[in-house]
Design a protein around this motif. Structure first.
Motif, mmCIF file in Angstrom:
data_model
loop_
_atom_site.group_PDB
_atom_site.id
_atom_site.type_symbol
_atom_site.label_atom_id
_atom_site.label_comp_id
_atom_site.label_asym_id
_atom_site.label_seq_id
_atom_site.Cartn_x
_atom_site.Cartn_y
_atom_site.Cartn_z
ATOM 1 N N PRO A 86 0.819 -1.225 0.000
ATOM 2 C CA PRO A 86 0.000 0.000 0.000
ATOM 3 C C PRO A 86 0.848 1.269 0.000
ATOM 4 N N GLY A 87 0.302 2.331 -0.552
ATOM 5 C CA GLY A 87 1.019 3.609 -0.615
ATOM 6 C C GLY A 87 1.751 3.772 -1.928
ATOM 7 N N LYS A 88 2.383 4.935 -2.099
ATOM 8 C CA LYS A 88 3.099 5.218 -3.349
ATOM 9 C C LYS A 88 4.349 4.367 -3.458
ATOM 10 N N LYS A 89 4.634 3.919 -4.674
ATOM 11 C CA LYS A 89 5.811 3.071 -4.888
ATOM 12 C C LYS A 89 6.352 3.286 -6.294
ATOM 13 N N ASP A 90 7.628 3.025 -6.456
ATOM 14 C CA ASP A 90 8.234 3.051 -7.787
ATOM 15 C C ASP A 90 8.315 1.617 -8.298
ATOM 16 N N LEU A 91 8.043 1.451 -9.587
ATOM 17 C CA LEU A 91 8.022 0.112 -10.177
ATOM 18 C C LEU A 91 9.168 -0.043 -11.173
ATOM 19 N N PHE A 92 9.985 -1.067 -10.956
ATOM 20 C CA PHE A 92 11.096 -1.396 -11.857
ATOM 21 C C PHE A 92 10.682 -2.613 -12.687
ATOM 22 N N ILE A 93 10.708 -2.460 -14.008
ATOM 23 C CA ILE A 93 10.212 -3.527 -14.896
ATOM 24 C C ILE A 93 11.362 -4.033 -15.763
ATOM 25 N N GLU A 94 11.486 -5.342 -15.836
ATOM 26 C CA GLU A 94 12.516 -5.924 -16.696
ATOM 27 C C GLU A 94 12.202 -5.577 -18.153
ATOM 28 N N ALA A 95 13.254 -5.302 -18.927
ATOM 29 C CA ALA A 95 13.094 -4.767 -20.290
ATOM 30 C C ALA A 95 12.134 -5.586 -21.153
ATOM 31 N N ASP A 96 12.295 -6.934 -21.153
ATOM 32 C CA ASP A 96 11.464 -7.729 -22.058
ATOM 33 C C ASP A 96 10.043 -7.951 -21.537
ATOM 34 N N LEU A 97 9.713 -7.349 -20.376
ATOM 35 C CA LEU A 97 8.337 -7.412 -19.873
ATOM 36 C C LEU A 97 7.556 -6.135 -20.191
ATOM 37 N N MET A 98 8.282 -5.119 -20.686
ATOM 38 C CA MET A 98 7.627 -3.825 -20.908
ATOM 39 C C MET A 98 6.535 -3.898 -21.978
ATOM 40 N N SER A 99 6.837 -4.513 -23.108
ATOM 41 C CA SER A 99 5.829 -4.611 -24.181
ATOM 42 C C SER A 99 4.644 -5.478 -23.772
ATOM 43 N N PRO A 100 4.869 -6.694 -23.204
ATOM 44 C CA PRO A 100 3.706 -7.487 -22.751
ATOM 45 C C PRO A 100 2.871 -6.758 -21.703
ATOM 46 N N LEU A 101 3.555 -6.055 -20.767
ATOM 47 C CA LEU A 101 2.836 -5.336 -19.709
ATOM 48 C C LEU A 101 1.949 -4.248 -20.303
ATOM 49 N N ASP A 102 2.454 -3.583 -21.340
ATOM 50 C CA ASP A 102 1.695 -2.505 -21.982
ATOM 51 C C ASP A 102 0.399 -3.025 -22.600
ATOM 52 N N ARG A 103 0.403 -4.303 -23.032
ATOM 53 C CA ARG A 103 -0.816 -4.904 -23.601
ATOM 54 C C ARG A 103 -1.828 -5.271 -22.519
ATOM 55 N N ILE A 104 -1.362 -5.380 -21.260
ATOM 56 C CA ILE A 104 -2.216 -5.814 -20.145
ATOM 57 C C ILE A 104 -2.683 -4.630 -19.299
ATOM 58 N N ALA A 105 -1.734 -3.812 -18.883
ATOM 59 C CA ALA A 105 -2.064 -2.664 -18.014
ATOM 60 C C ALA A 105 -1.180 -1.493 -18.427
ATOM 61 N N ASN A 106 -1.768 -0.462 -18.980
ATOM 62 C CA ASN A 106 -0.963 0.682 -19.431
ATOM 63 C C ASN A 106 -0.571 1.572 -18.249
ATOM 64 N N VAL A 107 0.184 2.609 -18.543
ATOM 65 C CA VAL A 107 0.735 3.477 -17.493
ATOM 66 C C VAL A 107 -0.368 4.088 -16.628
ATOM 67 N N SER A 108 -1.468 4.543 -17.254
ATOM 68 C CA SER A 108 -2.533 5.190 -16.465
ATOM 69 C C SER A 108 -3.163 4.200 -15.482
ATOM 70 N N THR A 109 -3.298 2.922 -15.889
ATOM 71 C CA THR A 109 -3.835 1.896 -14.981
ATOM 72 C C THR A 109 -2.912 1.715 -13.782
ATOM 73 N N LEU A 110 -1.607 1.680 -14.047
ATOM 74 C CA LEU A 110 -0.636 1.503 -12.960
ATOM 75 C C LEU A 110 -0.654 2.717 -12.022
ATOM 76 N N LYS A 111 -0.785 3.920 -12.611
ATOM 77 C CA LYS A 111 -0.804 5.148 -11.794
ATOM 78 C C LYS A 111 -2.020 5.172 -10.860
ATOM 79 N N GLN A 112 -3.129 4.621 -11.359
ATOM 80 C CA GLN A 112 -4.340 4.573 -10.533
ATOM 81 C C GLN A 112 -4.151 3.719 -9.277
ATOM 82 N N HIS A 113 -3.164 2.833 -9.323
ATOM 83 C CA HIS A 113 -2.920 1.942 -8.178
ATOM 84 C C HIS A 113 -1.598 2.292 -7.480
#
Length: 613
Positions: free
Chosen positions: A34-61
Motif C-alpha cells: 500500500p502507498g506510493k511506490k516506484d516500479l522497476f520492470i525488466e526490459a522484455d516485460l515492458m511490451s507485454p505489460l503494456d498490452r495488459i495494463a498501461n501506465v494510467s492503470t498503474l498510476k491509478q494503483h
C-alpha cells in the motif's frame, strides 16, 4: 484477395478474459504494497505489460514512477520499491545489490519482488545467500498467456527454445503445463490431446497432474482438440525464408508483442509510427496471409475502392453530407492511414526482397528442399560466406543444407566451417558446437547413407527394452530423416506444373509452392486420422514421443459441435508467422478454426541468434 470464410466455420473463444485475469491479479499484487511506490520492470516485460495494463492503470494503483530494471544503481527516492521481473538469477543478484547498497547507506525502504510467470527455487536461494531474504517480500504473477490476436496467444518466453532444447534446462516445462491448464479451466474440457516431442510429453504430464490436483467444474467446452509439438520436430520450416506478408513484415521490421514500428522510410515523414498488427486492422487482416506477389494488386484495388467511397460526397445534399461525416468519414480516414502505411511497408519490403540476392537465396533454398543441384547450392553458400553477406543468413543456409542432406560430407563440412570461421571469426566455434548438439549442422559419418540411418533409428526406437533414447542417440537420429519424411508426407509438391499463388491449392503456397511445413502437415494428418494410427513410420523417423489421449469429455467426441472443430496447436520452442498462415489456410479448407499458442514468435534470424555464442 481475402479468402472466403466458410459459413459453417465455428466462432473462436473470447481470449480477452486472459488479459482481464492477468490485469486483475497484477493490480491485487501491487495493492499488497500500500502507498506510493516506484516500479522497476525488466526490459522484455515492458511490451507485454503494456498490452495488459498501461501506465494510467498503474498510476491509478499508486505506482509513482516507472523504471527499466537495469544492472546499475537505483536513483529512486521512493520509500517503497517494487520489482517486476522474470525469474533470472542475474536480475535477482542486481536486486540484492540494490538492497545491500541501501543498507550500507542506512536507508530504510520496503521491497517487493513480483516474479512472472513463476518463481524458481534458485531465486530464493540467491536472496538467502546474499542475506536479504528477510528484507524483501516475494510474489508470483501467473501471467502465462498474452493474446496477440483472435487466434494467436504467446507465452512471450523466447528463452524457452535455448534453455530447453540446447541447455536441457526443463524449468519452463511446468510453465507450459500451467498455461495449458489455464486454457483448459477457462475454455475446456478438451476432447482429445495429441502431441509429438519429448518436451510436449512432459508439458502434457505436468498439465495432467495439475488437472488431477484441482477441482473439475462441468462447463460447455469451447476448445475441442489440442495438439502439442516440439520445435525440434521440424527445424526445416523456421530455416526457410518467409514470403507471406506478415512473415516478411516480421523479418524486416521485427513484430514485437503484435506491434511493429514503421520508420521514416515507410511513413514518408521524419517520424516513426507504432502500429498494432491484428484482425482489427482491416487492410492488414486481408493481406497478412497472402504471398507477397499478390499484395500490391490488392492494395491498389483497395486504394481505388477508397477513392470511390470518398467520391460519393459529390452531389450529396446537406443532410446526406452530415450523415456521411458522422458515420463513414472517420472510418475511411483510418483505413486511408493504414493503407498508406501498408503500401509504404510493401515498397520497403520490395526494395529489400526483390533484389537478385534474395531471388537467388530463394532458388537455393528450393533446390535444397527438393534435393537438386546440391553442388551449385554449396557454391552459392560459399560465395555468401566469402562475401560476408550476413552471419545469420550464412548459418541458416548451412543448417538447411545439413538438415535436408542428412548432414554434410566430411570434406564439405570441414571446408565450409573453415571458410565461415575465416569470414566471421573463430568466436563462432562455440556456435558450431551448439548447432551440432541440436543436430542442425553435422558431419556425416562414413557409410552413413539415408537408408542406413533409417534402419539404425528404427532399431533404436523399436528396441523397447533399451528404455528411452539417450540424448546422444536422439541427436544422431535427428540428422537423417528429412528426405524420407518429405517422400512419405509429400512435403515437396511436384514441380512439373505451374503453381498459381493467387489461388493456392495447398499449404505449400506459403513457400511459393515449394514446401509444405512438416509441423502443419503432421497436424493435418493426425486430425484426419483422429490419432497417430497409420503414421507409425513417420513417428519412427521423428524419434517417437508421440501420444494421443482422450480427454475428460471423450463421450462427447461424436457430437460434431462447434468445439470439436476448434483446434488449439501449441508450439513449444517457437512458431513462425508462415506456419500460422498455413494453419489458417488448412482451417478454411477443412472447416476448422486453429488457435496457435506458442512460447514465442520465431523466424530464421531469431532461431540462429538463440544459438550464437
Amino acid at each position: 484477395m481475402a479468402h472466403d470464410v466458410r459459413r459453417d466455420s465455428p466462432e473462436l473463444p473470447d481470449f480477452s478474459l486472459l488479459k482481464r485475469l492477468a490485469r486483475d491479479q497484477l493490480i491485487y499484487l501491487l495493492e499488497q504494497l500500500p502507498g506510493k511506490k516506484d516500479l522497476f520492470i525488466e526490459a522484455d516485460l515492458m511490451s507485454p505489460l503494456d498490452r495488459i495494463a498501461n501506465v494510467s492503470t498503474l498510476k491509478q494503483h499508486e505506482v509513482d514512477k516507472l523504471y527499466k530494471a537495469e544492472n546499475k544503481p537505483v536513483i529512486s527516492a521512493s520509500d517503497q520499491l517494487c520489482f517486476l521481473i522474470r525469474p533470472r538469477i542475474q536480475t535477482v543478484r542486481w536486486i540484492c545489490d540494490v538492497v545491500n547498497a541501501d543498507k550500507a547507506a542506512g536507508k530504510f525502504r520496503r521491497y517487493k519482488i513480483i516474479f512472472t510467470p513463476q518463481k524458481f527455487y534458485a531465486c530464493d536461494a540467491v536472496l538467502e545467500e546474499q542475506g536479504i531474504f528477510g528484507d524483501v517480500t516475494t510474489d508470483e504473477w501467473a501471467f502465462y498467456l498474452l493474446p496477440l490476436d483472435d487466434d494467436i496467444i504467446s507465452l512471450e518466453l523466447p528463452e524457452f527454445f535455448r534453455d530447453n532444447f540446447l541447455a536441457g534446462d526443463q524449468r519452463w516445462v511446468r510453465t507450459a503445463g500451467s498455461a495449458l491448464h489455464l486454457l483448459h479451466s477457462l475454455y475446456g474440457p478438451f476432447s482429445k490431446i495429441y502431441g509429438i516431442g519429448r518436451c510436449s510429453k512432459m508439458a502434457y504430464e505436468s498439465w495432467r497432474k495439475q488437472v488431477e490436483e484441482g477441482e473439475q467444474k462441468p462447463r460447455q467446452a469451447e476448445i475441442g482438440n489440442v495438439f502439442l509439438i516440439d520445435r525440434d520436430v521440424d527445424f526445416v520450416t523456421p530455416l526457410c525464408s518467409q514470403v507471406v506478408y506478415e512473415g516478411l513484415v516480421d523479418d524486416i521490421f521485427k513484430i514485437k508483442c503484435g506491434c511493429v514500428e514503421f520508420g521514416p522510410d515507410v511513413t514518408s515523414s521524419d517520424k516513426s509510427v507504432k502500429v498494432m498488427l491484428n484482425s482489427q486492422d482491416k487492410v492488414f487482416s486481408e493481406i497478412r496471409n497472402e504471398h507477397f506477389s499478390n499484395v500490391f494488386g490488392f492494395l491498389s484495388q483497395k486504394a481505388r475502392n477508397l477513392q470511390t467511397a470518398y467520391d460519393k460526397r459529390q452531389g450529396m445534399d446537406i443532410k446526406q453530407i452530415k450523415a456521411f461525416v458522422s458515420e463513414e468519414l472517420k472510418g475511411l480516414k483510418q483505413e486511408h492511414r493504414l493503407l498508406s502505411l501498408h503500401i509504404g511497408a510493401s515498397e520497403s519490403i520490395m526494395k529489400k526482397k526483390t533484389k537478385q540476392d534474395f531471388q537467388e537465396l530463394l532458388k537455393t533454398e528450393h533446390c535444397l528442399l527438393e534435393g537438386f543441384e546440391i553442388r551449385e547450392s554449396i557454391s552459392f553458400i560459399e560465395e555468401h560466406i566469402n562475401r560476408q553477406v550476413s552471419t545469420i543468413e550464412s548459418l541458416k543456409l548451412l543448417c538447411l543444407l545439413s538438415v535436408t542432406e542428412n548432414g554434410l560430407l566430411p570434406k564439405d563440412y570441414r571446408s565450409l566451417k573453415a571458410q565461415f570461421l575465416q569470414s566471421y571469426g573463430v568466436d563462432h566455434l562455440l556456435t558450431f558446437s551448439n548447432l551440432r548438439q541440436l543436430g542442425l549442422l553435422v558431419e556425416q559419418q562414413p557409410g552413413e547413407t539415408l537408408t542406413v540411418m533409417e534402419s539404425k533409428v528404427g532399431k533404436l526406437v523399436n528396441d523397447r527394452t533399451a528404455g528411452k533414447l539417450t540424448d546422444a542417440f536422439s541427436s544422431l537420429a535427428k540428422k537423417g530423416n528429412f528426405r524420407a519424411l518429405s517422400r512419405k508426407l509429400n512435403l515437396v509438391p511436384k514441380s512439373d506444373e505451374e503453381y498459381d499463388l493467387r489461388v493456392p491449392r495447398d499449404m505449400a503456397y506459403i513457400f511459393s509452392g515449394a514446401y509444405v511445413p512438416l509441423s502443419c502437415r503432421l497436424v493435418e494428418q493426425v486430425l484426419e486420422r483422429d490419432g497417430w494410427t497409420g503414421l507409425e513410420e513417420i513417428t519412427r523417423l521423428l524419434n517417437g514421443h508421440e501420444f494421443s489421449v482422450t480427454g475428460s469429455n471423450g463421450a462427447d467426441l461424436k457430437q460434431k459441435n462447434n468445439a470439436q472443430r476448434i483446434v488449439l496447436v501449441m508450439f513449444l520452442g517457437g512458431c513462425t508467422f508462415s506456419e500460422i498462415s498455413a494453419l489458417r489456410f488448412l482451417g478454411r479448407e477443412k472447416g476448422y478454426k486453429f488457435i496457435v499458442v506458442t512460447t514465442a514468435i520465431t523466424n530464421s534470424s531469431r532461431l540462429m541468434e538463440a544459438l550464437l555464442d
